[in-house]
Scaffold this motif. Structure first.
Motif, PDB file in Angstrom:
ATOM      1  N   LEU A 131       0.816  -1.200   0.000  1.00 26.96           N
ATOM      2  CA  LEU A 131       0.000   0.000   0.000  1.00 26.96           C
ATOM      3  C   LEU A 131       0.856   1.259   0.000  1.00 26.96           C
ATOM      4  N   ALA A 132       2.002   1.212   0.699  1.00 29.80           N
ATOM      5  CA  ALA A 132       2.909   2.365   0.699  1.00 29.80           C
ATOM      6  C   ALA A 132       3.426   2.646  -0.707  1.00 29.80           C
ATOM      7  N   SER A 133       3.673   1.577  -1.477  1.00 30.38           N
ATOM      8  CA  SER A 133       4.149   1.773  -2.847  1.00 30.38           C
ATOM      9  C   SER A 133       3.117   2.503  -3.696  1.00 30.38           C
ATOM     10  N   LEU A 134       1.851   2.370  -3.338  1.00 34.15           N
ATOM     11  CA  LEU A 134       0.794   3.064  -4.066  1.00 34.15           C
ATOM     12  C   LEU A 134       0.617   4.493  -3.582  1.00 34.15           C
ATOM     13  N   VAL A 135       0.520   4.683  -2.273  1.00 30.71           N
ATOM     14  CA  VAL A 135       0.255   6.016  -1.729  1.00 30.71           C
ATOM     15  C   VAL A 135       1.401   6.969  -2.031  1.00 30.71           C
ATOM     16  N   LEU A 136       2.630   6.457  -2.074  1.00 25.47           N
ATOM     17  CA  LEU A 136       3.764   7.325  -2.377  1.00 25.47           C
ATOM     18  C   LEU A 136       3.664   7.921  -3.768  1.00 25.47           C
ATOM     19  N   GLN A 137       2.866   7.300  -4.644  1.00 25.75           N
ATOM     20  CA  GLN A 137       2.719   7.817  -5.999  1.00 25.75           C
ATOM     21  C   GLN A 137       1.862   9.082  -6.052  1.00 25.75           C
ATOM     22  N   SER A 138       1.460   9.566  -4.889  1.00 30.89           N
ATOM     23  CA  SER A 138       0.889  10.920  -4.849  1.00 30.89           C
ATOM     24  C   SER A 138       1.889  11.933  -5.359  1.00 30.89           C
ATOM     25  N   SER A 139       3.159  11.530  -5.481  1.00 28.23           N
ATOM     26  CA  SER A 139       4.169  12.416  -6.060  1.00 28.23           C
ATOM     27  C   SER A 139       3.821  12.828  -7.485  1.00 28.23           C
ATOM     28  N   ALA A 140       3.147  11.944  -8.233  1.00 33.86           N
ATOM     29  CA  ALA A 140       2.842  12.248  -9.634  1.00 33.86           C
ATOM     30  C   ALA A 140       1.888  13.436  -9.769  1.00 33.86           C
ATOM     31  N   PRO A 141       0.699  13.416  -9.134  1.00 33.23           N
ATOM     32  CA  PRO A 141      -0.142  14.610  -9.249  1.00 33.23           C
ATOM     33  C   PRO A 141       0.488  15.832  -8.603  1.00 33.23           C
ATOM     34  N   PHE A 142       1.253  15.657  -7.518  1.00 33.25           N
ATOM     35  CA  PHE A 142       1.964  16.797  -6.939  1.00 33.25           C
ATOM     36  C   PHE A 142       2.929  17.386  -7.964  1.00 33.25           C
ATOM     37  N   THR A 143       3.658  16.530  -8.690  1.00 31.98           N
ATOM     38  CA  THR A 143       4.632  17.008  -9.674  1.00 31.98           C
ATOM     39  C   THR A 143       3.939  17.727 -10.818  1.00 31.98           C
ATOM     40  N   VAL A 144       2.824  17.162 -11.299  1.00 29.76           N
ATOM     41  CA  VAL A 144       2.089  17.801 -12.389  1.00 29.76           C
ATOM     42  C   VAL A 144       1.592  19.177 -11.963  1.00 29.76           C
ATOM     43  N   LEU A 145       1.017  19.252 -10.768  1.00 29.64           N
ATOM     44  CA  LEU A 145       0.487  20.521 -10.292  1.00 29.64           C
ATOM     45  C   LEU A 145       1.600  21.547 -10.076  1.00 29.64           C
ATOM     46  N   LEU A 146       2.672  21.136  -9.414  1.00 28.30           N
ATOM     47  CA  LEU A 146       3.777  22.064  -9.166  1.00 28.30           C
ATOM     48  C   LEU A 146       4.482  22.450 -10.465  1.00 28.30           C
ATOM     49  N   GLY A 147       4.578  21.503 -11.403  1.00 28.15           N
ATOM     50  CA  GLY A 147       5.184  21.828 -12.694  1.00 28.15           C
ATOM     51  C   GLY A 147       4.399  22.890 -13.437  1.00 28.15           C
ATOM     52  N   ALA A 148       3.068  22.819 -13.366  1.00 24.28           N
ATOM     53  CA  ALA A 148       2.236  23.825 -14.018  1.00 24.28           C
ATOM     54  C   ALA A 148       2.313  25.169 -13.301  1.00 24.28           C
ATOM     55  N   LEU A 149       2.334  25.142 -11.974  1.00 25.41           N
ATOM     56  CA  LEU A 149       2.317  26.386 -11.204  1.00 25.41           C
ATOM     57  C   LEU A 149       3.684  27.074 -11.177  1.00 25.41           C
ATOM     58  N   LEU A 150       4.742  26.295 -11.017  1.00 29.75           N
ATOM     59  CA  LEU A 150       6.061  26.878 -10.825  1.00 29.75           C
ATOM     60  C   LEU A 150       6.887  26.942 -12.102  1.00 29.75           C
ATOM     61  N   LEU A 151       6.752  25.943 -12.960  1.00 30.82           N
ATOM     62  CA  LEU A 151       7.536  25.911 -14.195  1.00 30.82           C
ATOM     63  C   LEU A 151       6.731  26.309 -15.417  1.00 30.82           C
ATOM     64  N   ARG A 152       5.435  26.580 -15.213  1.00 31.53           N
ATOM     65  CA  ARG A 152       4.538  26.995 -16.294  1.00 31.53           C
ATOM     66  C   ARG A 152       4.523  25.979 -17.440  1.00 31.53           C
ATOM     67  N   GLU A 153       4.545  24.697 -17.084  1.00 31.58           N
ATOM     68  CA  GLU A 153       4.450  23.664 -18.105  1.00 31.58           C
ATOM     69  C   GLU A 153       3.003  23.550 -18.570  1.00 31.58           C
ATOM     70  N   ARG A 154       2.840  23.438 -19.877  1.00 32.15           N
ATOM     71  CA  ARG A 154       1.518  23.378 -20.475  1.00 32.15           C
ATOM     72  C   ARG A 154       0.935  21.976 -20.315  1.00 32.15           C
ATOM     73  N   LEU A 155      -0.299  21.901 -19.873  1.00 28.53           N
ATOM     74  CA  LEU A 155      -0.966  20.626 -19.654  1.00 28.53           C
ATOM     75  C   LEU A 155      -2.159  20.493 -20.578  1.00 28.53           C
ATOM     76  N   SER A 156      -2.338  19.319 -21.132  1.00 25.13           N
ATOM     77  CA  SER A 156      -3.493  19.052 -21.976  1.00 25.13           C
ATOM     78  C   SER A 156      -4.646  18.531 -21.134  1.00 25.13           C
ATOM     79  N   GLY A 157      -5.845  18.635 -21.676  1.00 25.89           N
ATOM     80  CA  GLY A 157      -7.001  18.089 -21.003  1.00 25.89           C
ATOM     81  C   GLY A 157      -6.894  16.583 -20.843  1.00 25.89           C
ATOM     82  N   ARG A 158      -6.316  15.919 -21.829  1.00 24.46           N
ATOM     83  CA  ARG A 158      -6.146  14.465 -21.758  1.00 24.46           C
ATOM     84  C   ARG A 158      -5.257  14.086 -20.583  1.00 24.46           C
ATOM     85  N   ARG A 159      -4.145  14.810 -20.412  1.00 24.17           N
ATOM     86  CA  ARG A 159      -3.236  14.488 -19.327  1.00 24.17           C
ATOM     87  C   ARG A 159      -3.866  14.754 -17.968  1.00 24.17           C
TER      88      ARG A 159
END
Length: 350
Positions: free
Chosen positions: A88-116
Motif C-alpha cells: 500500500l505504501a508503494s501506491l500512496v507514495l505515488q501521490s508524487s505524480a499529481p503533486f509534480t504535475v500541479l507544481l510543474g504547471a504552477l512553478l515551471l509553467r508547463e503546459r498541460l493538456s485536457g487528456r493528461r
C-alpha cells in the motif's frame, strides 16, 4: 517520449516497486530516521571522495537532496515503521505524480493538456479508492506521512529538472550528501541514542543479514540506478510527461508484497490499482488527430514552395512534449479532388 525512454521509465518503476520490500526488511532491524541517515551516509562517503561535484546551481542540488532524499524518506520510512503495509505504501507514495504535475504547471509553467489532466485525475481517484479500502480512520497518520513523502518526491523532481545536469548520475550521487546530517540529528532527538545503540548492537549478526541486503538494494538499485535514470528522463522531458510513470510502481509493489510478505490486496485496492494503471496509460497517450494536427500550419500551403517554413522555436504537441524538427513527420494538407480519389486531407512526408 521515444520508445527507449518509455522502456527506461518502466524499468525504474520495477526497481522502485521492489524497493519497498527492501525497506521493509531494513526497518525490521533499524529505526526509521536512523535508517534514512545510514542509507545516504553509506552513499555520501564514497561520493565525496570519488565523484566530482556536478556543475549545477547549489540551490537545485540542495533542493533535490532535501526534497527527494530527505522529506520523501522521512515520511515513507516513518509511515512504514508505524505499520503501513509495504504494498500500500508503494501506491500512496505515488501521490508524487499529481503533486509534480500541479507544481510543474504552477512553478515551471508547463503546459498541460485536457487528456493528461483527465488521466492524472483518474489515477488520483484510484489512489483515493485504495486509501479508503485499506487506510481507515486508524491509518490516517501513517497514510499522511507517506503522502508527505510523495510531496517531497515531487519537490525533488522539479529541483532535478531545473538543475539540468549534464551528468545526471553525479547529481544523484551528490544528492546523497544532503540527507545524512539532518536525518541523524532528527534520529538522535526523536529515537534517542539508546534505540540507535540497540539496533547497532544486533546489526552484525546472521539475523540482521536480510536488513543489510535490503539496505544494499535501496542504495544501489533504488538510488544509484533508479534515481539516476529518473533524473536523466526528467532533464529531457516535461515533468508532467515523466511523473505519471511513477504510478506504475505500486503494480510491482503489490505483486511483490503479495508474493514475499503474504499481503493480500483487498477488492478496493485492486479496483484502485486498475484505475491507476488506466490513468497512466490515458495520460501518456496521444490522439491521432492531435498528433497529426500539430504539423498542420496555415503557412504550409501559402509559401511559394508549398512546404512549411522552419519554426522559430520549439513546437509543442497537445501533451506539451518537445517535437523534433529533424525527424520524418506527417502533416495534413488540403488535397485537391482528383478522379478516383476522395477529396479531403492527405498525408505528406517530408
Amino acid at each position: 517520449m521515444p520508445i527507449r525512454d518509455v522502456a527506461l521509465a518502466l524499468a525504474v518503476a520495477v526497481l522502485w516497486g521492489l524497493n519497498f520490500l527492501a525497506i521493509h526488511l531494513s526497518l525490521e532491524q533499524f529505526p526509521p530516521l536512523f535508517l534514512v541517515a545510514l542509507r545516504f551516509a553509506l552513499l555520501a562517503i564514497p561520493t565525496l571522495v570519488l565523484v566530482p561535484r556536478p556543475d549545477v546551481p547549489l540551490r537545485w542540488l540542495i533542493g533535490y537532496g532535501l526534497g527527494f532524499g530527505t522529506l520523501q524518506f522521512f515520511g515513507l520510512y516513518l509511515g512504514m515503521a508505524a505499520g503501513f503495509p509495504a504494498g500500500l505504501a508503494s501506491l500512496v507514495l505515488q501521490s508524487s505524480a499529481p503533486f509534480t504535475v500541479l507544481l510543474g504547471a504552477l512553478l515551471l509553467r508547463e503546459r498541460l493538456s485536457g487528456r493528461r489532466m483527465t488521466g492524472v485525475a483518474v489515477a488520483v481517484a484510484g489512489l483515493g479508492v485504495v486509501g479508503l479500502a485499506r487506510g481507515g480512520l486508524d491509518g490516517w497518520v501513517p497514510f499522511l506521512l507517506v503522502v508527505l513523502g510523495g510531496f517531497g518526491w515531487a519537490l525533488g523532481n522539479l529541483a532535478s529538472r531545473q538543475a539540468k545536469a549534464e551528468r545526471p548520475m553525479h547529481l544523484v550521487l551528490w544528492m546523497a550528501v544532503v540527507p545524512p546530517l539532518p536525518m541523524l540529528a532528527l534520529s538522535l532527538a526523536v529515537e534517542g541514542p539508546a534505540q540507535i545503540g540497540d539496533a547497532l548492537a544486533g546489526a552484525f549478526t546472521a539475523e540482521a543479514l536480510p536488513a543489510w541486503l535490503g539496505l544494499l538494494y535501496t542504495i544501489v538499485a533504488g538510488t544509484v540506478v533508479g534515481s539516476g535514470v529518473w533524473v536523466w528522463l526528467m532533464a529531457r522531458h516535461p515533468a508532467s510527461t515523466v511523473a505519471p510513470f511513477s504510478m506504475l510502481v505500486p503494480v510491482v509493489g503489490f505483486v511483490a508484497a503479495w508474493a514475499w510478505l503474504g499481503e493480500v490486496p483487498l477488492r478496493g485496492e485492486l479496483v484502485g490499482g486498475v484505475l491507476v494503471v488506466l490513468g497512466v496509460l490515458w495520460a501518456n497517450g496521444r490522439s491521432r488527430r492531435r498528433r497529426d494536427e500539430v504539423w498542420a500550419t496555415p503557412s504550409a500551403a501559402s509559401t511559394p514552395s508549398g512546404r512549411r517554413p522552419a519554426p522559430s522555436g520549439p513546437v509543442l504537441d497537445d501533451a506539451a512534449e518537445p517535437v523534433s524538427h529533424t525527424r520524418t513527420t506527417a502533416r495534413l494538407i488540403p488535397a485537391r479532388p482528383r478522379a478516383g480519389i476522395r477529396s479531403g486531407y492527405g498525408t505528406e512526408h517530408q
